[in-house]
Enzyme design. Structure first.
Site, PDB file in Angstrom:
ATOM      1  N   HIS A  27      11.171 -32.519  23.120  1.00 24.97           N
ATOM      2  CA  HIS A  27      11.203 -33.914  22.677  1.00 24.97           C
ATOM      3  C   HIS A  27      11.577 -34.762  23.879  1.00 24.97           C
ATOM      4  CE1 HIS A  27      12.239 -37.570  20.572  1.00 24.97           C
ATOM      5  NE2 HIS A  27      11.727 -37.071  19.473  1.00 24.97           N
ATOM      6  N   ARG A  61      11.223 -46.099  20.088  1.00 20.56           N
ATOM      7  CA  ARG A  61      10.065 -46.568  20.859  1.00 20.56           C
ATOM      8  C   ARG A  61       9.054 -47.256  19.946  1.00 20.56           C
ATOM      9  NH1 ARG A  61       8.234 -41.418  22.856  1.00 20.56           N
ATOM     10  NH2 ARG A  61       9.999 -40.481  21.785  1.00 20.56           N
TER      11      ARG A  61
END
Lengths: 366, 637
Positions: B252, B272
């Site tokens: 990740h 994000r």
């Protein structure tokens, strides 16, 4: 291996004094450990360090190490906490840190307790009852309507509220009759669920879960790592009597004040917003809704008829906080006998009639 | 000696190993099919690693953008997996996930809503439309709690009908399975121990569903909990099943790198998706430099366009921060290697300068909470320090796509969720795991139940196998000359993290295999101090051999695959090779030696091929395959 590259940015490690309870159901003792502590660590890191060095069989539950699973519940310096969320920087440099198992539940070994009490109570709490005739995919709910229940669904089942609750903390005899804060908010969550088909959640909580034992000392709210307002938003609304729900304006107004914690303080002061008062029923027929805002224009109009918008709305104040910015933990340290008024310290009863707004569900018929 | 050992025995129709999302969903299905079902949970009931999933569950419900549909989801999944996915699994997943999500609402789940009262969906890396059903950033918790409460509700039904909560479905909490027992080539049961008491327990059952999750604990920097020791992978191998795609591990891109107490813990991709940007130590928004050719069409090439996308996604291309996870992880890795990282070895993830503090707290409540409480960092004021963390294994048990039945020479074994392989190809899209475990959990549970129904005779547990399992389990406690399990785990993590990490090289992989060979001998002699009652040292000692065999699979497969694709990056073979796209690497166990074979990928059906345009396929397929595709489209015309 032993090399910690990330240490570059941190201060050098120091040794700290720990006292950790070791033993099983036959008895045990606080054992002293002098352990290395590095910058930015939490109590669970220290327990892991002990496991990989001098105490390989030290028993302790943990999983996510991120405050999301609620496994590593212990009592640190006597206070129920998650070991993964207790930063070492919150202690003074010379403080001895004691770590003990949850006091309310039977010991398995070291810091691990038998929490099966909670799972039994979970099984006794009636499950969600899907609305009959609504097919999957056709569930429609408004965000404002689900938010109250969502607050309770944040619960990570760490059982800190259960262990701190003095109804059962030192009273084994109350356990059979008392479900505990975790399951009161489960009942509240279902009670406030916009589509739950059962309408006896409150009665059930009072008759079967032992809600009456709770005297609102807010200890559970204080220890909740998810900051769920267990008492204000969950337990107290569930303590209303059923008849009150529809017909007693006092309780209803009390409810509005109660939810002050969810509204910014400044916006509440005598603001004559149409959202301040409305009829109890909203939403499609057949569903009960405890919405904070109505989406039904008819209900809105009904609510406004017969309402005195010029009345003096009592100004709710925030609950008294201690220096840590939190609610005072127990009645022992509180400055008056008995529990604080659930309606806030600024409201006295009975309220003068002109302070009330009340729209009877059938007032249009007169 | 073993004859005197007390073993608790149970009879079930279906035993589900693992109590995360996939396991619980499988158990619900098996119980609904009328089977007597046991759920085995390594932790307490409801503590599964699924709670860590933050972003949401991907399902093409089209609630937010009505143009979304299963073919679009299918396309995104295949693209994300670099076309190495088992197409049938990706297809089933895309088609069935909306049903599985809606079903959760009938169990009591409360997802965030759209204005018209339907389930809200959010944007996520690699998904063309807003597709992730979510509850703030604690979707995994909602999912596990919902399934847990559904099981309780089934138990309440059973109590009304049969007088006992445990009549037809029972949860064995804090119980670890160490061995599957076979009758010939058929599963006959499972052997393990209660963690609390150290007492042994034997389940006699004709069908076993593996839902044990992943392998991340073999890595030092990982978002995974202690349970993720590859138990299911190893149990399957030892029972004669096969693993595929073990070289593909997802790192990740945004794990916390500072402070050390939370190293590895995830910062959800929603940061994000909601506007967070990545910056290096020079303050540069560097992701624009890392958009690969295959994605250029979908991603913005200027900050201005990227910033407009959050408000107007229909007329602007996506910001490059939302590239698939493997791309972002590699980009961060390159920036840090080039000396543009933060002091703790990550990059900055900045949301503070992008949204008002109030909005951040509203949209990302548990992120805000997590940083504040765990690290004393206020994300509404300062940027986070993040870097890649081992998060998910794409590889796993090779299964029949429709039923979840394991391949290899074993019958009665099923797998679902992270422990199964194929669905995600070489790289998983965020949000696809929660829907994966619902779709395939249900399928595996249902097929395990019908397999048990179809048996003419119940397989018998062979007595010698039980005795061997007891001896193996007790061995670490009886030895006092071996090494500490904690030291061995740290050494294993060092080998995997340094030599089989995010960027791989041939020499290092060869070295890793040699060191894993040495570790195998050391692990065989591990000793654990203390007794059998809740002894974490003993538990780890027993988990180590699983971690080791799975690590060997990963290292072997990584050495063999001479290309870079998704979750497997070879510095010495930096590009994608279309020839390798047609190959799955299959691991099996012979004695205790990991054996590696190659197997061609199943061929995608023509109508699914037709969902892609030729220019895109040309980036992945061999010339030969492209010619076939051309012939196909020719026919249609």
């Amino acid at each position: 291996m032993g090399t910690e590259k990330s240490q570059a940015a941190g201060a050098p490690a120091t040794k700290r004094q720990f006292r950790i309870w070791r033993g099983d159901e036959t008895g045990g003792d606080l054992k002293e450990y002098l352990v290395e502590v590095k910058e930015g660590e939490v109590v669970l890191d220290i327990i892991h360090r002990l496991q990989s060095t001098e105490a390989p069989d030290l028993a302790c539950r943990w999983n996510c190490k991120a405050g999301k699973c609620g496994s590593c519940s212990v009592e640190i310096n006597g206070k129920p906490k998650l070991a993964c969320m207790t930063r070492m920087s919150t202690f003074t440099a010379d403080e001895t840190i004691s770590v003990t198992p949850l006091r309310t539940f039977p010991i398995v070994r070291d810091l691990v307790t038998d929490v099966s009490f909670n799972y039994e109570k979970a099984r006794e709490t009636p499950a969600f009852a899907p609305p009959p005739g609504v097919t999957p995919g056709d569930y429609r709910m408004q965000q404002v309507d689900v938010e109250r229940s969502q607050e309770f669904r944040k619960c990570i089942e760490c059982f800190l509220c259960q262990t701190v609750c003095h109804v059962i903390r030192d009273h084994e005899e109350n356990k059979p009759a008392f479900a505990g804060p975790r399951y009161f908010i489960r009942a509240a969550e279902l009670d406030m669920h916009p589509l739950d088909a059962r309408d006896d959640r409150k009665e059930y909580a009072q008759a079967e879960q032992g809600l009456g034992y709770c005297n609102i000392t807010k200890c559970c709210t204080e220890v909740c790592p998810e900051h769920i307002k267990i008492t204000d938003n969950g337990i107290i609304p569930m303590k209303e009597r059923v008849v009150d729900r529809k017909y007693d304006p006092l309780v209803w107004l009390g409810n509005k004040i109660f939810r002050r914690g969810q509204v910014p303080q400044t916006s509440v002061t005598s603001e004559h917003s149409p959202g301040a008062v409305r009829a109890p029923a909203a939403g499609p027929p057949g569903f009960h809704s405890h919405a904070g805002a109505s989406h039904d224009p008819k209900a809105e109009a009904q609510a406004q008829a017969g309402v005195n918008w010029h009345r003096e709305v009592p100004k709710p104040t925030a609950p008294t906080l201690d220096e840590s910015g939190k609610l005072p933990l127990t009645e022992l340290t509180f400055d008056r006998p008995a529990a604080p008024s659930p309606f806030g310290e600024d409201v006295s009863f009975p309220l003068p009639p002109e302070h009330l707004n009340y729209a009877h569900p059938e007032q249009d018929k007169h | 000696m073993t004859t005197t050992t007390r073993i608790e025995r149970h009879h079930y129709d279906v035993v589900v190993i693992g109590a995360g999302g996939a396991g619980l969903r499988a158990a619900i299905e098996a119980r609904l099919a009328g089977k007597k079902t046991a759920i085995i949970s390594k932790s307490l009931f409801g503590k599964a690693h699924t709670v860590m999933a933050e972003g949401g569950a991907a399902a093409a419900m089209g609630n937010v953008n009505s143009r979304d549909s299963w073919p679009v989801h299918f396309r995104d999944t295949m693209r994300g997996g670099k076309f190495l996915n088992n197409f049938r699994m990706a297809e089933l997943h895309a088609k069935e996930s909306p049903q599985r999500i809606w079903e959760l609402e009938t169990y009591g789940a409360l997802f965030d809503r759209t204005k018209d009262g339907r389930i809200s969906q959010r944007n996520f890396g690699g998904h063309e439309y807003p597709r992730l059903a979510h509850v703030g950033d604690r979707t995994g918790l909602e999912l596990i709690r919902t399934l847990q409460q559904k099981i309780v509700s089934l138990q309440q039904e059973d109590r009304r009908e049969h007088g006992s909560y445990d009549a037809r479905i029972r949860v064995f909490a804090e119980t670890t399975i160490t061995e599957l027992l076979l009758d010939g080539d058929r599963v006959a049961g499972a052997f393990g121990y209660y963690r609390e008491s150290g007492e042994f327990i034997l389940f006699e059952a004709p069908a076993v569903v593996l839902a044990t999750g992943g392998v991340g604990r073999s890595y030092k920097v990982t978002s995974n909990s202690w349970e993720y020791t590859g138990d299911g992978h190893a149990l399957a191998l030892r029972a004669g099943a096969t693993l595929i795609n073990m070289e593909f591990l997802q790192f990740h891109p945004t794990g916390m790198v500072w402070p050390p107490s939370v190293k590895g813990i995830l910062v959800t991709e929603s940061v994000r998706g909601d506007g967070g940007i990545l910056k290096n130590s020079e303050g540069k928004r560097f992701m624009f430099d890392y958009v690969p050719d295959v994605f250029r069409k979908q991603y913005a090439d200027s900050e201005a366009e990227a910033d407009r996308w959050y408000e107007d996604p229909d007329h602007n291309r996506r910001p490059p921060e939302l590239l698939p996870r493997d791309e972002v992880a590699r980009a961060i890795n390159s920036e840090v290697k080039a000396g543009r990282g933060t002091p703790a070895g990550g990059v900055y993830l900045d949301i503070a300068s992008r949204l008002p503090a109030e909005e951040i707290r509203r949209r990302l409540p548990s992120m805000y909470h997590q940083f504040k409480e765990l690290a004393d960092v206020d994300i509404t004021r300062e940027p986070m320090e993040v870097g890649p963390t081992c998060h998910y294994v794409m590889g796993g048990v090779e299964v029949d796509p429709d039923s979840g039945a394991a391949f290899g020479h074993v019958r009665g074994l099923f797998a679902a969720g992270e422990v199964s392989g194929g669905m995600h190809g070489s790289n998983r899209l965020g949000g696809n795991s929660l829907s994966d475990l619902l779709v395939f959990g249900k399928r595996a549970g249902g097929h395990a139940a019908s397999y048990a129904d179809g048996l003419a005779s119940r397989p018998q547990v062979p007595v010698p196998a039980v005795e061997t399992a007891v001896e193996t389990a007790l061995a670490p406690l009886q030895r006092d000359t071996g090494e500490s399990p904690y030291v061995l785990q740290q050494d294993l993590q060092a080998v995997m993290g340094e030599l089989v990490g995010i960027i791989r090289r041939e020499g290092e992989l060869v070295d890793a295999l040699a060191r894993l060979g040495e570790l195998r001998e050391r692990v065989a002699k591990v000793s654990a101090a203390g007794g059998r009652r809740y002894n974490p040292g003993w538990h780890l000692a027993l988990d180590l051999r699983n971690m080791l065999v799975v690590s060997e699979c990963t290292a072997k497969a990584a050495l063999e695959r001479r290309e870079s694709r998704g979750g497997h990056t070879r510095e010495d073979h930096p590009t994608m090779d279309p020839a390798w796209r047609r190959v799955n690497q299959v691991c099996s166990l012979e004695g205790d030696i990991v054996h590696l074979d190659r197997k061609p990928l199943p061929r995608m059906r023509p109508e699914l091929f037709a969902l892609f345009d030729r220019a895109e396929l040309a980036k992945y397929l061999t010339d030969e395959e492209l010619a076939e595709f051309d012939a196909l489209t020719e026919e249609e015309r």
